[in-house]
Enzyme design. Structure first.
Site, PDB file in Angstrom:
ATOM      1  N   LYS A 200       0.851  -1.198   0.000  1.00 36.83           N
ATOM      2  CA  LYS A 200       0.000   0.000   0.000  1.00 36.83           C
ATOM      3  C   LYS A 200       0.881   1.241   0.000  1.00 36.83           C
ATOM      4  O   LYS A 200       1.753   1.401   0.862  1.00 36.83           O
ATOM      5  CB  LYS A 200      -0.905  -0.002   1.232  1.00 36.83           C
ATOM      6  N   ASP A 205      -2.369  10.593   3.533  1.00 42.00           N
ATOM      7  CA  ASP A 205      -3.773  10.224   3.723  1.00 42.00           C
ATOM      8  C   ASP A 205      -4.478  11.245   4.602  1.00 42.00           C
ATOM      9  O   ASP A 205      -4.361  11.226   5.826  1.00 42.00           O
ATOM     10  CB  ASP A 205      -3.873   8.830   4.360  1.00 42.00           C
ATOM     11  N   LYS A 212      -9.926  13.090   8.230  1.00 38.76           N
ATOM     12  CA  LYS A 212      -9.400  12.693   9.532  1.00 38.76           C
ATOM     13  C   LYS A 212      -9.338  13.901  10.467  1.00 38.76           C
ATOM     14  O   LYS A 212      -9.196  15.049  10.016  1.00 38.76           O
ATOM     15  CB  LYS A 212      -7.966  12.143   9.388  1.00 38.76           C
ATOM     16  N   ASP A 223       1.706   6.462   5.500  1.00 42.83           N
ATOM     17  CA  ASP A 223       0.710   5.546   4.959  1.00 42.83           C
ATOM     18  C   ASP A 223       1.188   4.852   3.679  1.00 42.83           C
ATOM     19  O   ASP A 223       0.453   4.063   3.089  1.00 42.83           O
ATOM     20  CB  ASP A 223      -0.606   6.289   4.700  1.00 42.83           C
ATOM     21  N   ASP A 282     -12.021   7.315   3.929  1.00 46.33           N
ATOM     22  CA  ASP A 282     -10.808   7.101   4.724  1.00 46.33           C
ATOM     23  C   ASP A 282     -10.443   5.622   4.799  1.00 46.33           C
ATOM     24  O   ASP A 282      -9.420   5.267   5.376  1.00 46.33           O
ATOM     25  CB  ASP A 282     -10.976   7.686   6.129  1.00 46.33           C
ATOM     26  N   GLU A 284      -9.419   3.915   2.280  1.00 46.40           N
ATOM     27  CA  GLU A 284      -8.971   3.961   0.887  1.00 46.40           C
ATOM     28  C   GLU A 284      -7.897   2.935   0.558  1.00 46.40           C
ATOM     29  O   GLU A 284      -7.756   2.509  -0.593  1.00 46.40           O
ATOM     30  CB  GLU A 284      -8.461   5.374   0.556  1.00 46.40           C
ATOM     31  N   ARG A 286      -7.565  -0.196   1.191  1.00 47.57           N
ATOM     32  CA  ARG A 286      -8.074  -1.482   0.692  1.00 47.57           C
ATOM     33  C   ARG A 286      -8.544  -1.362  -0.762  1.00 47.57           C
ATOM     34  O   ARG A 286      -8.574  -2.353  -1.481  1.00 47.57           O
ATOM     35  CB  ARG A 286      -9.201  -1.976   1.600  1.00 47.57           C
TER      36      ARG A 286
END
Length: 435
Positions: A200, A205, A212, A223, A282, A284, A286
């Site tokens: 990933k 993010d 967030k 991230d 959020d 995202e 996956r």
């Protein structure tokens, strides 16, 4: 650990005494104990304004395994990230390892390769997100491929859109910095097995429109730690010349809020055709991982391993030093946990409960990206990813959300900031398949 002035008793001006804990009842000292001790000593020395200079390591190193552990810990402990510091002075550290092992040189060489990989991951994670947008990470991969002989393919935003990579394009559409999918491959003429790694790579993010809180955003440059660990592991695998075919995918995007960002309730079509209702922007990671996982299976691997800073729920379940391992195969899960332990990293096996799948049901699409209830978020994220794994394909999922970034004080060979978690585990998995 105590730092003492030698007062001329030895040539070195400073002696660092490091405790190893109780002596084992039988057998050698645990390798990771040696690594942590060497790392703690080097951290104390390299933090001095003048640096460490020449350091002689007199920890137990009578076997090649002990020599490698000491050399690895020292190199990891000597790490520093000063890219953005002004007035910095050049610091050099020369390590001298005292060992009677006949192959200590080879062991120290392997330790150097592993440490360089871990420290590359750390550098990438610590880099400010404005200086590491998706195109920058892809360019870094290009340079590493050029240096090591890895084959590389980079799909830009146009190729992703035309190819049907709906997860990457959906997450990336809110940013001025478009997404990338990077494919790296290491091949060996004597290899009989293939492993695929998927990382990933959300370079920052914000949470997207499901924004967030500010306090949860300031370390979200981390991230992309999963993609960084895949890139670094691929470099180490090439340097070690492992007799296994390895394919690495970096699913890279920036998750930002804007007038073009995806909305909660949008429906994306993942590469391969499965549709996902986005209930929370959020969640995202996956989405981009789903694209890359489906693509990775087209390489016909014997094993697929994905690694991601996927869920805050991982920290709730396992804290900041233990990453989770989930799998669709009990033996694979056990093997990955064993590989992590052998590599000196701490992981824990976690289940993929079938009953969590119903929580991901969508009224309009094949699956929703989040469950209707908050409990078991780390597990339901794993269940979501499992939906994109074909029957018969062996797969493991590593959630490194907490261990990838140390927000507390340094410890052992682990610095504050990026830790490089998971990198050594990936290399170890490749080594096991090479055997």
């Amino acid at each position: 650990m105590h730092t003492l002035a030698s007062l001329g008793a030895v040539k070195a001006p400073v002696v660092v005494a490091v405790g190893l804990g109780p002596a084992p009842a039988e057998g050698p000292v645990d390798s990771d104990v040696l690594s942590r001790a060497a790392g703690a000593a080097l951290r104390s020395l390299t933090s001095r304004p003048e640096g460490a200079g020449r350091v002689v390591l007199a920890l137990p190193a009578q076997t090649s395994a002990e020599a490698e552990a000491v050399a690895l810990g020292a190199r990891l402990g000597a790490y520093g990230f000063d890219r953005y510091r002004t007035g910095k002075t050049e610091k050099t550290t020369e390590l001298v390892l005292a060992s009677s092992a006949s192959d200590a040189g080879d062991a120290a060489g392997r330790a150097a390769v592993l440490a360089e990989a871990v420290n590359l991951t750390r550098d990438l994670v610590n880099t400010a997100p404005a200086d590491l947008v998706p195109e920058d990470l892809a360019d870094t991969a290009q340079e590493i491929a050029r240096q090591t002989g890895l084959q590389i393919e980079v799909l830009d935003e146009r190729a992703l859109s035309e190819g049907g990579y709906g997860g990457l394009t959906g997450v990336g559409q809110g940013s001025a910095n478009p997404p990338r999918l990077v494919r790296l491959s290491h091949t060996h003429p004597e290899a009989t097995r293939t492993v695929a790694f998927v990382g990933k790579g959300i370079t920052f993010d914000s949470g997207g429109l499901s924004l967030k809180p500010a306090g949860s955003m300031d370390w979200m440059k981390s991230d992309m730690a999963g993609a960084a660990s895949v890139l670094a592991a691929m470099r180490a695998i090439a340097a070690l010349g492992l007799k296994v075919n390895v394919v690495g995918y970096l699913a890279v995007a920036e998750n930002m809020p804007s007038g073009t960002a995806q909305r909660p309730s949008d429906v994306l079509t993942i590469y391969g055709g499965k549709t996902v209702e986005v209930l929370n922007t959020d969640a995202e990671g996956r989405l981009v991982m789903a694209d890359a996982l489906v693509r990775a299976q087209e390489d016909g691997p014997d094993l697929v391993v994905d690694i991601a800073t996927l869920t805050g729920a991982q920290l709730v379940a396992l804290g900041t030093r233990v990453f989770a391992v989930m799998s669709n195969d009990d033996d694979v899960r056990a093997d990955v946990v064993s590989a992590a332990g052998a590599a000196g990293e701490t992981s824990w096996p976690m289940p993929l409960p079938e009953e969590l799948r119903s929580g991901l049901d969508s009224s309009v699409a094949d699956i929703a990206n989040v469950a209707g209830e908050r409990w078991g978020g780390m597990l339901s994220a794993g269940v979501f990813l499992k939906e994109f794994i074909e029957d018969g394909v062996k797969w493991a999922h590593l959630d490194i959300a907490g261990p990838s970034f140390n927000q507390g004080g340094p410890h052992g060979y682990t610095p504050k900031g990026g830790t490089g978690a998971g990198t050594r585990t990936l290399v170890r998995i490749a080594e096991e398949y090479a055997r």
